[in-house]
Design a protein around this motif. Structure first.
Motif, PDB file in Angstrom:
ATOM      1  N   ALA A 361     -47.928 -11.285-103.476  1.00 48.50           N
ATOM      2  CA  ALA A 361     -47.855  -9.858-103.133  1.00 48.50           C
ATOM      3  C   ALA A 361     -46.781  -9.564-102.101  1.00 48.50           C
ATOM      4  O   ALA A 361     -46.371  -8.400-101.954  1.00 48.50           O
ATOM      5  CB  ALA A 361     -49.208  -9.376-102.621  1.00 48.50           C
ATOM      6  N   ILE A 362     -46.304 -10.583-101.388  1.00 45.42           N
ATOM      7  CA  ILE A 362     -45.244 -10.352-100.400  1.00 45.42           C
ATOM      8  C   ILE A 362     -44.004  -9.775-101.072  1.00 45.42           C
ATOM      9  O   ILE A 362     -43.269  -8.981-100.477  1.00 45.42           O
ATOM     10  CB  ILE A 362     -44.915 -11.665 -99.661  1.00 45.42           C
ATOM     11  CG1 ILE A 362     -46.106 -12.094 -98.808  1.00 45.42           C
ATOM     12  CG2 ILE A 362     -43.674 -11.509 -98.783  1.00 45.42           C
ATOM     13  CD1 ILE A 362     -45.900 -13.393 -98.065  1.00 45.42           C
ATOM     14  N   LEU A 363     -43.769 -10.139-102.334  1.00 46.30           N
ATOM     15  CA  LEU A 363     -42.592  -9.644-103.051  1.00 46.30           C
ATOM     16  C   LEU A 363     -42.688  -8.147-103.351  1.00 46.30           C
ATOM     17  O   LEU A 363     -41.705  -7.534-103.764  1.00 46.30           O
ATOM     18  CB  LEU A 363     -42.395 -10.423-104.347  1.00 46.30           C
ATOM     19  CG  LEU A 363     -42.171 -11.934-104.191  1.00 46.30           C
ATOM     20  CD1 LEU A 363     -42.019 -12.594-105.550  1.00 46.30           C
ATOM     21  CD2 LEU A 363     -40.951 -12.203-103.322  1.00 46.30           C
ATOM     22  N   LEU A 364     -43.862  -7.568-103.143  1.00 45.07           N
ATOM     23  CA  LEU A 364     -44.024  -6.123-103.307  1.00 45.07           C
ATOM     24  C   LEU A 364     -43.706  -5.368-102.027  1.00 45.07           C
ATOM     25  O   LEU A 364     -43.745  -4.135-102.012  1.00 45.07           O
ATOM     26  CB  LEU A 364     -45.460  -5.799-103.741  1.00 45.07           C
ATOM     27  CG  LEU A 364     -45.904  -6.396-105.079  1.00 45.07           C
ATOM     28  CD1 LEU A 364     -47.390  -6.132-105.303  1.00 45.07           C
ATOM     29  CD2 LEU A 364     -45.079  -5.816-106.221  1.00 45.07           C
ATOM     30  N   GLY A 365     -43.388  -6.111-100.971  1.00 44.22           N
ATOM     31  CA  GLY A 365     -43.108  -5.493 -99.684  1.00 44.22           C
ATOM     32  C   GLY A 365     -41.631  -5.346 -99.402  1.00 44.22           C
ATOM     33  O   GLY A 365     -40.817  -5.163-100.319  1.00 44.22           O
ATOM     34  N   THR A 366     -41.279  -5.431 -98.126  1.00 43.18           N
ATOM     35  CA  THR A 366     -39.898  -5.220 -97.696  1.00 43.18           C
ATOM     36  C   THR A 366     -39.377  -6.455 -96.970  1.00 43.18           C
ATOM     37  O   THR A 366     -40.144  -7.265 -96.448  1.00 43.18           O
ATOM     38  CB  THR A 366     -39.786  -4.003 -96.759  1.00 43.18           C
ATOM     39  OG1 THR A 366     -40.608  -4.228 -95.596  1.00 43.18           O
ATOM     40  CG2 THR A 366     -40.247  -2.742 -97.466  1.00 43.18           C
ATOM     41  N   LEU A 367     -38.057  -6.569 -96.918  1.00 40.63           N
ATOM     42  CA  LEU A 367     -37.381  -7.615 -96.174  1.00 40.63           C
ATOM     43  C   LEU A 367     -36.153  -6.984 -95.526  1.00 40.63           C
ATOM     44  O   LEU A 367     -35.339  -6.371 -96.222  1.00 40.63           O
ATOM     45  CB  LEU A 367     -36.970  -8.765 -97.099  1.00 40.63           C
ATOM     46  CG  LEU A 367     -36.238  -9.937 -96.432  1.00 40.63           C
ATOM     47  CD1 LEU A 367     -37.163 -10.650 -95.452  1.00 40.63           C
ATOM     48  CD2 LEU A 367     -35.719 -10.919 -97.485  1.00 40.63           C
ATOM     49  N   ASP A 368     -36.054  -7.123 -94.216  1.00 40.29           N
ATOM     50  CA  ASP A 368     -34.963  -6.484 -93.471  1.00 40.29           C
ATOM     51  C   ASP A 368     -34.916  -4.981 -93.746  1.00 40.29           C
ATOM     52  O   ASP A 368     -33.851  -4.383 -93.960  1.00 40.29           O
ATOM     53  CB  ASP A 368     -33.615  -7.111 -93.833  1.00 40.29           C
ATOM     54  CG  ASP A 368     -33.538  -8.573 -93.422  1.00 40.29           C
ATOM     55  OD1 ASP A 368     -34.220  -8.942 -92.445  1.00 40.29           O
ATOM     56  OD2 ASP A 368     -32.801  -9.329 -94.080  1.00 40.29           O
ATOM     57  N   ALA A 369     -36.121  -4.368 -93.785  1.00 38.74           N
ATOM     58  CA  ALA A 369     -36.282  -2.918 -93.972  1.00 38.74           C
ATOM     59  C   ALA A 369     -35.869  -2.443 -95.356  1.00 38.74           C
ATOM     60  O   ALA A 369     -35.779  -1.238 -95.597  1.00 38.74           O
ATOM     61  CB  ALA A 369     -35.520  -2.138 -92.896  1.00 38.74           C
ATOM     62  N   GLU A 370     -35.612  -3.368 -96.289  1.00 34.68           N
ATOM     63  CA  GLU A 370     -35.265  -3.003 -97.659  1.00 34.68           C
ATOM     64  C   GLU A 370     -36.354  -3.498 -98.610  1.00 34.68           C
ATOM     65  O   GLU A 370     -36.884  -4.593 -98.435  1.00 34.68           O
ATOM     66  CB  GLU A 370     -33.921  -3.619 -98.055  1.00 34.68           C
ATOM     67  CG  GLU A 370     -32.724  -3.081 -97.288  1.00 34.68           C
ATOM     68  CD  GLU A 370     -32.371  -1.648 -97.690  1.00 34.68           C
ATOM     69  OE1 GLU A 370     -32.726  -1.258 -98.824  1.00 34.68           O
ATOM     70  OE2 GLU A 370     -31.740  -0.953 -96.883  1.00 34.68           O
ATOM     71  N   GLU A 371     -36.678  -2.675 -99.606  1.00 35.83           N
ATOM     72  CA  GLU A 371     -37.650  -3.104-100.608  1.00 35.83           C
ATOM     73  C   GLU A 371     -37.118  -4.303-101.381  1.00 35.83           C
ATOM     74  O   GLU A 371     -35.969  -4.297-101.838  1.00 35.83           O
ATOM     75  CB  GLU A 371     -37.950  -1.965-101.583  1.00 35.83           C
ATOM     76  CG  GLU A 371     -38.747  -0.829-100.986  1.00 35.83           C
ATOM     77  CD  GLU A 371     -39.083   0.225-102.039  1.00 35.83           C
ATOM     78  OE1 GLU A 371     -38.259   0.421-102.960  1.00 35.83           O
ATOM     79  OE2 GLU A 371     -40.152   0.835-101.941  1.00 35.83           O
ATOM     80  N   ILE A 372     -37.939  -5.321-101.536  1.00 39.82           N
ATOM     81  CA  ILE A 372     -37.543  -6.477-102.341  1.00 39.82           C
ATOM     82  C   ILE A 372     -37.429  -6.069-103.802  1.00 39.82           C
ATOM     83  O   ILE A 372     -36.492  -6.461-104.510  1.00 39.82           O
ATOM     84  CB  ILE A 372     -38.555  -7.626-102.163  1.00 39.82           C
ATOM     85  CG1 ILE A 372     -38.588  -8.077-100.698  1.00 39.82           C
ATOM     86  CG2 ILE A 372     -38.208  -8.797-103.086  1.00 39.82           C
ATOM     87  CD1 ILE A 372     -39.674  -9.091-100.399  1.00 39.82           C
ATOM     88  N   LEU A 373     -38.376  -5.273-104.268  1.00 43.62           N
ATOM     89  CA  LEU A 373     -38.357  -4.741-105.629  1.00 43.62           C
ATOM     90  C   LEU A 373     -38.482  -3.226-105.568  1.00 43.62           C
ATOM     91  O   LEU A 373     -39.307  -2.692-104.819  1.00 43.62           O
ATOM     92  CB  LEU A 373     -39.519  -5.309-106.457  1.00 43.62           C
ATOM     93  CG  LEU A 373     -39.464  -6.802-106.781  1.00 43.62           C
ATOM     94  CD1 LEU A 373     -40.795  -7.259-107.375  1.00 43.62           C
ATOM     95  CD2 LEU A 373     -38.337  -7.108-107.748  1.00 43.62           C
ATOM     96  N   HIS A 374     -37.688  -2.537-106.367  1.00 49.21           N
ATOM     97  CA  HIS A 374     -37.780  -1.083-106.422  1.00 49.21           C
ATOM     98  C   HIS A 374     -38.995  -0.657-107.247  1.00 49.21           C
ATOM     99  O   HIS A 374     -39.588  -1.458-107.974  1.00 49.21           O
ATOM    100  CB  HIS A 374     -36.501  -0.506-107.023  1.00 49.21           C
ATOM    101  CG  HIS A 374     -35.297  -0.723-106.162  1.00 49.21           C
ATOM    102  ND1 HIS A 374     -34.004  -0.523-106.608  1.00 49.21           N
ATOM    103  CD2 HIS A 374     -35.170  -1.115-104.862  1.00 49.21           C
ATOM    104  CE1 HIS A 374     -33.155  -0.792-105.633  1.00 49.21           C
ATOM    105  NE2 HIS A 374     -33.838  -1.146-104.566  1.00 49.21           N
TER     106      HIS A 374
END
Length: 442
Positions: A361-374
């Motif tokens: 589920a982490i891939l549904l979140g953000t990284l460096d304030a950017e969405e990992i997946l749109h």
């Protein structure tokens, strides 16, 4: 480029499903002729045994049929398919597989239906100037050709030798109706469609073999791939600072020369006696670097190498990469970085695509304030009480562009596709196990 994939009666999927890669939201990209016509990444999420792998496996099965149906089945043996088997009536129904592709700027639709005995239907259409043109249609052993099919006499001859268990597209490619590279000035729907399936990659070969091939050449492409691998390993902070190649033989030396950034190049002779290559990894230690073999690397490092080599080849050819359980043995940040390569115009100038499954589920979140997946790159799979799987997009829930935590809402069950766990049953099972162990001890 894959626009959509439809399938029915495949493993846990009984009813027809569609994975649609057409963008639903601009997400900051204004609609124009230069805007993408398909999303570069799709992630499919769901609980264990929900059907995630089956959704990807349906496309892998279609690819396998296209590439090898003309020689994979012995006459009279029927087809080895994978229908929905929990319902006897459903298992007897045909299985359907259809792709919509954008090839050379022209939309193509190719599909087929099969049962246990043979290919029932097969068709290919393309849409020059936005209007549908039939390339061919097949109903059993009967073929209908389009006005723009080209060499019809040759196609009729190929149709005449197409086995009931073989796809016409496979047979046509096997008997010379193909060419090594696409020609935008002279599109060939049969070849271009087959080539898409040929380049689409479901998994990479063994790491050792891949590295041997990559490091046994000094072409621009392979040198670029070498740099990518070293950069990826260094960025992953796994302690590897370089790749080194040595001849793996005891009788003499093979001429070697150094390449930039510390690479070792081994020129393999054309004769059969050429020694195999030994690839080693330079790890930074307290007193300089130490060389370790591939089997000395961690599972995560080997997984990173496998996916990195796979992605490098896909990005180089503009193909589609299919990965089941992309997060296996990888830190989520590394997975996110790998995903970001396909969204980067610099790393992905040819429009390659990545389709993967995951339950991280982490891939549904953000990284460096950017969405990992749109928002329009997220799909879910859920299985109902009858054992049938359903594929559906996050866009069904009308998610907001900003301010909606997809990771939290998914884990809270707002989108479904999560395990339905019973704490009581877990505790009861453990208590029962403990009781039986105690009884045995007595």
């Amino acid at each position: 480029m894959l626009l959509s994939f439809r399938f029915a009666n495949h493993r846990s999927f009984r009813d027809e499903q569609q994975l649609n890669l057409t963008p639903v939201y601009g997400d900051g990209v204004e609609a124009s002729e230069s805007a993408p016509q398909a999303v570069p990444v799709v992630g499919v999420f769901g609980a264990n045994a929900s059907g995630k792998s089956n959704s990807l496996g349906a496309l892998v099965f279609m690819r396998r049929m296209v590439l090898g149906s003309d020689r994979a089945v012995e006459p009279g043996e029927g087809l080895s398919r994978e229908p929905f088997r929990l319902d006897p009536d459903g298992a007897a129904q045909p299985s359907l597989y259809v792709v919509d592709l954008l090839l050379g700027g022209i939309r193509h639709t190719y599909g087929f239906a099969i049962d246990d005995e043979r290919v029932l239907e097969e068709w290919l259409y393309h849409y020059p100037l936005g209007r549908q043109r039939r390339v061919f249609e097949r109903d059993g052993d009967d073929f209908t050709w389009g006005e723009e099919s080209g060499r019809r006499s040759e196609l009729r001859q190929i149709a005449g030798i197409t086995a009931p268990t073989a796809l016409f597209l496979s047979t046509a490619a096997r008997f010379g109706h193909s060419r090594p590279e696409p020609d935008p000035t002279n599109p060939q729907p049969l070849h271009d469609t087959y080539r898409w399936f040929y380049l689409a990659s479901a998994r990479a070969d063994g790491i050792s073999e891949q590295l041997s091939v990559l490091l046994d050449s000094d072409s621009a492409d392979t040198n670029q791939t070498r740099h990518l691998m070293v950069d990826l390993l260094q960025a992953a902070d796994v302690g590897i600072v370089d790749l080194v190649v040595r001849p793996d033989r005891s009788d003499g030396e093979t001429p070697r020369r150094r390449l930039p950034n510390g690479y070792t190049y081994v020129r393999r002779h054309a004769r059969r006696s050429a020694p195999p290559l030994r690839i080693q990894f330079a790890h930074q230690g307290p007193h300089g670097t130490a060389l370790l073999d591939l089997h000395d690397q961690s599972t995560g490092t080997r997984q990173l190498l496998t996916l990195g080599l796979h992605a490098a080849e896909v990005l180089r050819t503009g193909a589609t990469m299919l990965v089941d359980e992309i997060d296996a043995s990888l830190h989520p940040i590394l997975t996110a970085k790998l995903i970001s390569l396909f969204r980067s115009p610099k790393a992905n100038p040819l429009g390659s695509q990545l389709i993967f499954t995951s339950h991280d589920a982490i891939l549904l979140g953000t990284l460096d304030a950017e969405e990992i997946l749109h928002r329009d790159e997220i799909w879910f799979v859920e299985k109902d009480g009858e054992g049938t799987s359903r594929l559906y997009p996050l866009t069904d829930f009308k998610p907001r562009k900003e301010g909606e935590n997809h990771q939290r809402r998914y884990l809270n069950g707002n989108y479904g596709a999560i395990p339905d766990l019973s704490t009581d049953l877990f505790e009861q099972a453990l208590a029962t196990r403990g009781g039986s162990d105690d009884a045995t001890a007595e």
